[in-house]
Write an enzyme that holds these catalytic residues in place. Structure first.
Site, short mmCIF file in Angstrom:
data_model
loop_
_atom_site.label_atom_id
_atom_site.label_comp_id
_atom_site.label_asym_id
_atom_site.label_seq_id
_atom_site.Cartn_x
_atom_site.Cartn_y
_atom_site.Cartn_z
N ASN A 18 -6.39 -5.44 7.12
CA ASN A 18 -6.07 -5.83 5.75
C ASN A 18 -7.14 -6.83 5.32
OD1 ASN A 18 -3.58 -8.01 4.22
ND2 ASN A 18 -4.88 -6.51 3.27
N GLY A 19 -7.86 -6.51 4.25
CA GLY A 19 -8.91 -7.40 3.78
C GLY A 19 -10.13 -6.63 3.35
N TYR B 237 1.94 -12.88 -6.82
CA TYR B 237 2.41 -11.51 -7.04
C TYR B 237 2.52 -10.62 -5.80
CZ TYR B 237 2.42 -6.66 -8.64
OH TYR B 237 2.73 -5.35 -8.82
N GLY C 230 0.83 -1.20 0.00
CA GLY C 230 0.00 0.00 0.00
C GLY C 230 0.86 1.24 0.00
#
Ligand code: SF4
Length: 488
Positions: free
Chosen positions: A120-121, A260, A45
């Protein structure tokens, strides 16, 4: 003049992780360590970062737009974040403005004391819950789905903050790796399927939590273990307590972390990301070998898979594309003519390596296909006689609703075209993707996708969504940051 955003033409046409989280307790330099941890997690981020610390009497909050160093590179800022405990968050914005009120960690004062949350999510029933809370009189300060959790904590009738957090999380569906800070504990919790990563470390006796182990390496902290799916750890004066408050569910870790998102030097779910990526290249070479002279990665993310491919195929690995690392988000958008050059600002063909050669280009994924098209034409202009593209993941056919920025399905090249049509669109002599079973073998499932547990979340590759998309089924846009457009 406009600052670049990830959707402008210089974008690298990748899916993007939306957040990185970090937490530490029992350390006199807690906020400095949080800043370093967030710096190591910068790839998760880049639009905003925040830290909340606690010094035994008071919480301190600092949040800012931009990279971690833009806000926390200043020692005076760190000095103001006093205390022995701190949590931090990196955010990637997808749509709309990145306004400060939407930057995490969220901090609120409750009747039980202060509570800071870093998430996060993506919650898949946030709209439904939010509407219900607003109806009951809740006043929302931000448009984050994470704030729904805060309101559920505030209105819970349980006695302690950890109990209230459990009560709140039992009402949400979706993917979350969450770090919370109260006046007595650092808390880490992963959703029952463990979609997003969260790891536990130890810095000379201080418990540390982070999205990935690369945040421990920068501090010299030891990696202890993954927080398990559905586990809550509470680190306080009594040590570390492990709770299992949720109904157990089959594990579905995000397979795209291996493809990735995660840094190649991280260990996630007990596997080194670099090793898994190299395995993907080996599997790809076995499944879809082609006669050629050299194997060339699309840097940087295609490098480990290209090394594995070259090794398996017995072909030379060469850096036929050079990446300019200094094209950052601070680049000011130039004139239309310069913008048309697009990807050349970021990648350039290494003519001396590719001229007169049959090239196998290796990339980790294709999203819209825009970058691939430009890179292939760059290879041909540099004199490559044949260009074969091999992708170290299956075709990306579906959107993600579990905390990853994905274009709508209509924009995904593989959702619109067959592999042959994609090959023509991109302009390659041949194109092949890693199979789903090949991906699973690369990640350690020797028998393929359904051979044995744990299965991964692979919804963006297969359409098999393991967590119900409650908001979406109710007609709402279901991405976390679409709540930016929320109107009651
Ligand atoms: Fe990861 Fe794709 Fe699942 Fe999203 S849909 S969590 S990107 S595997």
């Amino acid at each position: 003049m406009t600052r670049f955003t990830p959707h402008l033409p210089f974008d690298d046409d990748k899916l993007h992780e939306e957040c990185g989280v970090f937490g530490i307790i029992g350390n006199d330099s807690a906020s400095a360590h949080a800043a370093l941890g967030l710096h190591a997690l910068q790839h998760r981020g880049q639009e905003a970062a925040g830290i909340v610390s606690f010094n035994g009497g008071q919480f301190h909050v600092q949040r800012g737009l931009g990279l971690v160093a833009d806000t926390f590179g200043d020692p005076n800022v760190i000095a103001q974040l006093k205390g022995h405990a701190a949590i931090g968050h990196n955010r990637y914005a997808t749509t709309g403005e990145t306004v400060l009120r939407n930057v995490q960690p969220i901090f609120v004062e409750t009747v039980m004391g202060g509570l800071a949350l870093a998430h996060n999510g993506n919650l898949t029933n946030a709209h439904v819950l939010r509407r219900e809370l607003v109806r009951k009189g809740a006043l929302f300060q931000s448009t984050l789905d994470t704030e729904v959790i805060v309101h559920l904590v505030a209105t819970s009738t349980y006695e302690t903050l950890p109990e209230r957090l459990i009560d709140a999380l039992k009402q949400v569906t979706g993917a979350y790796s969450l770090i919370a800070l109260t006046d007595s504990a650092l808390i880490g919790v992963r959703d029952p399927m463990g979609v997003r990563p969260l790891v536990l470390g130890d810095l000379q006796g201080s418990p540390v939590l982070a999205s990935e182990t690369c945040a421990f390496d920068i501090l010299g902290a030891d990696f202890v273990r993954d927080i398990e799916p559905g586990e809550m750890v509470v680190a306080g004066e009594a040590g570390i307590e492990s709770l299992r408050p949720f109904t157990p569910a089959p594990e579905r870790f995000c397979v795209f972390e291996y493809i990735y998102f995660a840094r190649p030097d991280s260990m996630v779910e007990e596997r080194n990301v670099y090793d898994v990526r190299k395995n993907m290249g080996r599997e790809l070479a076995r499944e879809s070998g082609v006669s050629a002279d050299i194997v060339v990665p699309v840097p940087d993310s295609g490098v480990p898979a290209a090394l594995g491919y070259a090794e398996e195929a017995g072909l030379p690995f060469d850096l036929g594309i050079i990446r300019n690392h200094y094209v950052g988000r601070t680049f000011i958008e130039p004139t239309d003519h310069i913008r048309h050059l697009g990807v050349k600002l970021k990648h350039n063909a290494n003519r001396g390596q590719v001229a007169g050669k049959r090239v196998i280009l290796i990339d980790d994924s294709i999203v819209r296909g825009t970058t691939s098209t430009k890179i292939v034409s760059m290879m041909r202009e540099a004199g490559a006689t044949e260009v074969h593209m091999r992708i170290a993941s299956p075709p990306n056919t579906h959107s993600c609703f579990y905390g990853v920025d994905t274009p709508s399905r209509e924009e995904l090249l593989a959702a619109r075209m067959s592999v042959d049509e994609m090959a023509t669109f991109i302009g390659v002599d041949s194109l092949a993707f890693l199979s789903v079973d090949g991906l699973y073998r690369a990640a350690g499932q020797t028998g393929g996708r359904f051979s044995n547990a744990p299965q991964y979340c692979d919804a963006c590759l297969t359409g098999d969504y393991p967590i119900p998309l409650v908001d979406r089924e109710g007609g709402h846009d279901a991405n976390q940051l679409s709540l930016l457009n929320y109107h009651e």
